[in-house]
Design an enzyme around this catalytic site. Structure first.
Site, short mmCIF file in Angstrom:
data_model
loop_
_atom_site.label_atom_id
_atom_site.label_comp_id
_atom_site.label_asym_id
_atom_site.label_seq_id
_atom_site.Cartn_x
_atom_site.Cartn_y
_atom_site.Cartn_z
CB THR A 85 12.20 4.33 -45.09
OG1 THR A 85 13.09 4.94 -44.17
CG2 THR A 85 10.92 3.92 -44.38
CG PHE A 134 16.14 4.22 -36.27
CD1 PHE A 134 14.78 4.05 -36.51
CD2 PHE A 134 16.95 3.08 -36.18
CE1 PHE A 134 14.24 2.78 -36.65
CE2 PHE A 134 16.40 1.80 -36.31
CZ PHE A 134 15.04 1.65 -36.54
CG ASN A 147 10.02 7.46 -38.84
OD1 ASN A 147 10.70 7.68 -37.84
ND2 ASN A 147 10.50 7.55 -40.05
N GLY A 207 6.60 17.92 -39.95
CA GLY A 207 6.91 17.87 -41.39
C GLY A 207 8.16 17.04 -41.62
CB CYS A 225 10.95 10.51 -42.12
SG CYS A 225 12.56 10.23 -42.81
C1 UDX Z 1 12.67 11.61 -38.31
C2 UDX Z 1 12.97 10.55 -37.24
O1 UDX Z 1 13.12 11.19 -35.96
C3 UDX Z 1 14.20 9.74 -37.61
O2 UDX Z 1 14.42 8.73 -36.66
C4 UDX Z 1 13.96 9.13 -38.99
O3 UDX Z 1 14.97 8.31 -39.41
C5 UDX Z 1 13.72 10.22 -40.00
O4 UDX Z 1 12.58 10.99 -39.58
P1 UDX Z 1 13.56 14.03 -38.96
O5 UDX Z 1 12.47 14.02 -39.99
O6 UDX Z 1 14.92 14.47 -39.35
O7 UDX Z 1 13.72 12.58 -38.30
O8 UDX Z 1 13.09 15.03 -37.81
P2 UDX Z 1 12.56 14.93 -36.31
O9 UDX Z 1 13.53 15.59 -35.43
O10 UDX Z 1 12.12 13.58 -35.96
O11 UDX Z 1 11.27 15.88 -36.42
C6 UDX Z 1 10.16 15.56 -37.27
C7 UDX Z 1 9.07 16.58 -37.12
O12 UDX Z 1 8.50 16.52 -35.82
C8 UDX Z 1 9.55 18.03 -37.28
O13 UDX Z 1 8.59 18.76 -37.99
C9 UDX Z 1 9.68 18.54 -35.84
O14 UDX Z 1 9.54 19.92 -35.72
C10 UDX Z 1 8.50 17.79 -35.20
N1 UDX Z 1 8.66 17.60 -33.75
C11 UDX Z 1 9.61 16.79 -33.24
C12 UDX Z 1 7.77 18.25 -32.89
O15 UDX Z 1 6.88 19.01 -33.33
N2 UDX Z 1 7.86 18.02 -31.56
C13 UDX Z 1 8.80 17.20 -31.03
O16 UDX Z 1 8.82 17.04 -29.79
C14 UDX Z 1 9.71 16.56 -31.89
#
Ligand code: UDX
Length: 432
Positions: free
Chosen positions: A122, A152, A211, A260, A263
């Site tokens: 990124t 992604f 993001n 958290g 990303c």
């Molecule tokens: C994210 C993006 O989704 C991904 O496309 C990118 O390339 C990298 O960053 P990631 O950090 O692995 O992926 O986790 P993700 O599943 O997106 O969750 C991020 C945060 O959001 C987590 O803390 C998760 O608990 C929170 N979350 C996610 C929520 O609180 N509610 C939701 O409905 C979805």
């Protein structure tokens, strides 16, 4: 096709292995000799469901190779993916691009025939322009092209996200590279992935904007959950009702703790730094960051209330401490601020995480790790379900917790309030 992934972190390793599994010849390069030695033995540095099997399979059939020799790997490959880290800078919240530019310099010394050089990391808008400048100092522009192809992938779902992406974004105006890359991704396109060819700068921004938008969506529902708690409405009804509108969509509308991971916190800050450079005020994203920073404090306040402000010597158990389920990643996990705050108030913390003990807590007095769920919860006054692992979905609390007056705070809304009421468990969720 012959591919070289530079950087065997999350992005490089998952993408490299998946590309190999699609039939390409892939060399994964890393300057960390120890990591490469371990990978050659099938030892995977990260927790990602399904990754180990895929590495072993493709390493065995020789489609996947590991190396520390960047220039040799680049010269043997046609497409070079730059997948090194872009951590946040300490002084201005922008992305630290040192590793990217170092790699670009090294690549420039190893080009003798046409190469497509791709940023998968990124990177802020215009980084592709800079890489092009660095390489063109040494090599003719006829010998290479720089393309943006953001990933992604979600941790814990990375392999599925790679194979079944919603879209593949290719940022280049070079027709030949576009044709080659469309061909590389054709197995995914034929399974339904949309292919978008756009400018390099647009592809770079699509990643940050996506993001930031997802972080906004989560923060929005978290704030609505705060309101639900005051007016006796279940936040899940709101998420379902909103999500049924196709313009909104149901995903990323689950209320919970502060978001958290590696990303969202980093990218929301970095896009603001980029916008500041161009004198644009991204006020919505700024409020999202502020609201999310405040969220752990808000949950802590709720915990103090649940304990009638008597936190001293209370035995508090955290089920899961990573930033979400199905990962061992602790980066920007809300537990990192919540646990020290609770200790400061005199609480005794015990935690269990399916991915094991965390070094982040090993220096903290009054924090212990339990090897299994039942030992972890046994003597608790308060149990906090912090991540939504399947392992936590059918725990017999009544049988296994000795203190019959224990409180259960389910910040992921895994359990049903009605069921807990029937069981006479003092149960609290988020936005309920
Ligand atoms: C994210 C993006 O989704 C991904 O496309 C990118 O390339 C990298 O960053 P990631 O950090 O692995 O992926 O986790 P993700 O599943 O997106 O969750 C991020 C945060 O959001 C987590 O803390 C998760 O608990 C929170 N979350 C996610 C929520 O609180 N509610 C939701 O409905 C979805």
């Amino acid at each position: 096709m012959k591919l070289c992934m530079i950087g065997t972190g999350y992005v490089g390793l998952v993408s490299g292995v998946c590309f190999a599994d699609l039939g390409n010849e892939v060399i994964c390069v890393d300057k960390d000799l120890n990591k490469i030695k371990k990978l050659k033995k099938g030892i995977i540095p990260i927790y990602e469901p399904g990754l180990e099997e895929l590495v072993l399979k493709n390493y065995k059939n020789k489609r996947l190779k590991f190396s520390t020799n960047l220039s040799d790997s680049v010269s043997k490959s046609d497409i070079i993916f730059i997948c090194v880290g872009t951590p946040i800078k300490k002084n201005n919240n922008g992305a630290d691009l040192n590793q990217i530019y170092n790699v670009a310099k090294q690549i420039s010394g190893s080009i003798s025939k046409f190469k497509i050089i791709i940023t998968k990391s990124t990177v802020p808008v215009t980084t592709g322009d800079e890489i092009e400048k660095i390489i063109s100092k040494k090599k003719s522009k006829k010998l290479f092209t720089v393309v943006s192809n953001p990933e992604f992938l979600r941790e814990g779902e990375a392999i599925r996200d790679f194979i079944y992406p919603d879209r593949v974004v290719i940022g280049t105006k070079d027709k030949k590279s576009n044709r080659i890359l469309k061909n590389l991704y054709s197995p995914l396109i034929s399974k339904g992935a949309k292919y978008l060819n756009t400018s390099r700068r647009a592809a770079e921004l699509i990643k940050y904007a996506s993001n930031s938008f997802l972080a906004t969506k989560i923060t929005f529902i978290n704030e609505i959950a705060n309101l639900c708690e005051k007016i006796n409405i279940n936040i899940e009804d709101i998420s379902i009702g909103m999500g049924l509108d196709k313009r909104i969509g149901s995903r990323f509308l689950r209320a919970g703790p502060a978001y958290g991971g590696s990303c969202f916190p980093k990218d929301t800050k970095a896009i603001i730094t980029t916008a500041d450079k161009f004198k644009i005020n991204l006020s919505v994203i700024k409020s999202v960051i502020k609201s999310n920073d405040n969220r752990s404090l808000l949950l802590l306040k709720r915990i103090y209330e649940l304990l009638n402000n008597k936190v001293k010597n209370k035995k508090i158990c955290f089920l899961g401490v990573t930033f979400k389920a199905n990962t061992d990643d602790m980066r920007d996990s809300s537990s990192l601020s919540m646990i020290p705050a609770l200790i400061k108030k005199g609480a005794k913390i015990n935690y269990y995480d399916p991915t094991g003990h965390k070094k982040e807590f090993s220096m903290l007095k009054d924090v212990t790790f339990s090897e299994d769920i039942n030992t972890a919860i046994k003597f608790s006054d308060l149990i906090i379900i912090h991540t939504e692992w399947n392992d936590f979905k059918s725990i017999n609390f009544k049988k296994n917790v000795k203190n019959k007056k224990f409180i259960l705070f389910d910040v992921r809304n895994i359990y049903s309030s009605d069921k807990m009421k029937e069981l006479k468990i003092k149960y609290f969720g988020i936005g309920r």
